[in-house]
Design an enzyme around this catalytic site. Sequence first.
Site: not given
Length: 419
Positions: A218-221, A291
């Site tokens: 995942g990512n931090r969006s 994102a």
Amino acid sequence: MFVVVGVTGGIAAYKTVHLVRALVTNGHEVHVVPTADALRFVGTTTWEAVSRNPVTTSVHDDVAQVRHVALGTSADLVVIAPATANTLARMAAGIADDLLGVTLLATTAPVVVAPAMHTAMWEHAATQANIATLRARGVHIVGPADGPLTGGDSGPGRMVEPDEIVAAALQVAAGVVAGGVVRSTDTDASDRADLDGVRLAVSTGGTREPIDPVRYLGNRSSGRQGAALALAAAERGAEVALVAAHVDDGVLDAAVNHPRITLVRAGSAAELETAMTDAAATADVVAMVAAVADYRVASPSAEKLRKEDGIPRLDLVENPDILAGLVARRRAGQTIVGFAAETASSDEELLERGRRKRARKGVDLLAVNAVGEGIGFESADNRVLLLGADDALVADVAGAKREVADAVWDAVVALRAGT
Ligand code: CTP
């Protein structure tokens, strides 16, 4: 753009150094015109160094070049920061006994003024009458802000922060803001219905690419910027399909309660692609704010991966570029907005990367987002440079994600109106 920055005699002049620097960094040709009083706060050397242009205050300098007229007629934009009560009075009366006064009379460019003074002076009937006169002539007034003042008092009178003045001025110059009114301080964008009946597809949040039933890439969006865009648009009259991947707690609360927002959830990039393709098929405007993970695990495990099976090897394959697909299948008249999260060590680098990405993606507008410590992802505030199809910098907005959202829609409205 040829920008004249008028600086008058207030302590906030020191902040204008930052304003000039930001304009120069954005590639503008800046000429600083200080009043004699302003030079008591910040000297000629500083203005020349930061603007990279010679600085004069007198109409008698450089007479052969008719500088007093040339500055005004060459200007695409004039910014006065700080503007003292005395300066506002002089502007309202059209007094032209120094270079700034003459420049202001000689110019037909938009004029953006950031007042700074003690609250009592701001609230005085004379100052308010001068402001009304200037507004009626189409001058854009930014601020003043409310807060602590020099001398320990507090109230309206502080100069608005330089980044906000730059953002407002660029919007004025781009024609995004109508005469006399600057969005961020003078009007409430939600009063407008300039997206009435427009159908929007907006994606937000970060995709999660499964590794096994319990783990993901995942990512931090946080999803905040996309949610702010959806809400701002709905309040301006649009019908919004909001396709949300993973977002932080509470981020969608306001959006789900809005009657003109339909929420669709998506987990992975593949799900987001399907949902956005559906939504875009009937949309007038598409904004890809999500994102999207560029890669996914080739074959996620159906079973939870266990330590006893050894260290897993994750084979990654590339996800489709959803935005590129939407651009390729664009409906006639559809406006497409992309977002680019970039880390860059300078504004020049940020713009350069943004321009390359905008061309590569083929979008009408690219909102280039500086991400890093305390800005961009996971934060309430954002800074976004908006690049148009001809690579023009349409706006440079720093502020709450809601303010950034309204600036994006301002640009979309202007683009669709052909202005
Ligand atoms: N985007 C997309 N599909 C992807 C990757 C990105 O639709 N697989 C969209 C994003 O929603 C955003 C824009 O493309 O609107 C730019 O995303 P960004 O991550 O900045 O660009 P990339 O194309 O991934 O390029 P890079 O990571 O190399 O900077």
